[in-house]
Design an enzyme around this catalytic site. Sequence first.
Site, PDB file in Angstrom:
ATOM      1  CD1 TRP A 162      -1.993  -2.156   0.611  1.00  0.00           C
ATOM      2  CD2 TRP A 162      -2.888  -1.142   2.389  1.00  0.00           C
ATOM      3  NE1 TRP A 162      -3.011  -2.946   1.067  1.00  0.00           N
ATOM      4  CE2 TRP A 162      -3.586  -2.351   2.164  1.00  0.00           C
ATOM      5  CE3 TRP A 162      -3.276  -0.336   3.449  1.00  0.00           C
ATOM      6  CZ2 TRP A 162      -4.636  -2.760   2.955  1.00  0.00           C
ATOM      7  CZ3 TRP A 162      -4.318  -0.752   4.235  1.00  0.00           C
ATOM      8  CH2 TRP A 162      -5.003  -1.947   3.994  1.00  0.00           C
ATOM      9  CD  GLU A 163       3.564   2.425  -3.532  1.00  0.00           C
ATOM     10  OE1 GLU A 163       3.371   3.624  -3.688  1.00  0.00           O
ATOM     11  OE2 GLU A 163       3.714   1.622  -4.473  1.00  0.00           O
TER      12      GLU A 163
END
Lengths: 247, 148
Positions: B43-44
């Site tokens: 998802w960073e």
Amino acid sequence: MSIIESILPLWFYQAYIVALVVISVLGFAYDALAKKKLKFFLQERRVRAPKRSAKAAQKLSRVFKTVALNLATSAELSKCGASRRASHLLMLWGFVIAAISILLKYFAFSGLQPLAIQISLNLGGLMILTGALWFLFLRVDYAAEKSFKFTQADIFVLLLLVNSALGFVLEAVSYTGVYLLVASILALYLVSLSMLFVTIPWSKFTHVLYKGAYAISRELDELEGVEGLLPTPARTKSYGVPEEVAE
Amino acid sequence: MPTFVYTSLCDGCGKCVEICPSDIMHIDPVMRRAYNIEPEYCWECYSCVKACPQHAIDIRGYADFAPLGHALTVLREPEKGVISWKVVYRNGETKTFRFPIRTTKFGSIKPPKELPEPRPEELSSELLSHEPEYLKIPFLPKLEVKKA
């Protein structure tokens, strides 16, 4: 002379210890060369750009400092919790104490076991046993998972555990004087000890060397002003807006 | 840009495994070091980057659009209340950004369960929990409506 020393001659034990040392060197060499770990390490060292040069004495001093204050106390693990660090230290120093005791017993005292050696050997074994047992509950979040999932990474700690436990069993049965029983436990003990060293390329034994090498490498980099991966620490000492931001 | 782990720094403590909302930070069964099992599902959020006590987690772009050589690392200093990010650009230029995490000491703000329970009559009050004393003001200001 105890019954253990009467089962096999002194030269056998001495040759066995030398063989373990040779196997260790070959195991570490295979792991470092065949898996290209040494090549990658040297490649990383080649591209670094030192801003200043340090004298050999300064480098040596930093190496000693790192070994004494960081590696010997597992200081790196202080960020991962006290119990993880304590179990590591028990295993590390237990192994060192036991190894030195065995070397002294077979090479300085010709297989005889003075009281001091007996005490140190037992102390080392007990430290390994306690540390390895403790680590079994720390390597995974046992409290949350309630499951012992053994993987290849557990070979090292399990062999340490089995070997130190067998050492105590061997010592206990040696007092019974039953030749066959002592010989059987001795055989199991020697097999488990051999496995500990033979499995070096596939177990986590090698991390002892690599963690130390990287810790020393990082310290030398800092000495020579090599820019690290991380940001430099903030200059502020109190809570609030960092000084650099406030400027 | 997804995360990856410097295994020489990782101690396998599992903090990143616990915090990863995508459940993609796993412990390698061979060397017991953390690794990102599926960068495409990252998802960073960089929760693991910030949570790692050894600062062993870094980020990098996918090789097809971002040639390697850049880096983004973080140093958390909770004792100072500061978080610092270092950006290394592909041309070697570096920039460091520092942000205050908070302006009060950790533990100085009491969680709600440590505060006294509100009295029954306070439940129908227009004031929020422990207002106005926790705003450190004697009373909430009121707007005075002037008659035309």
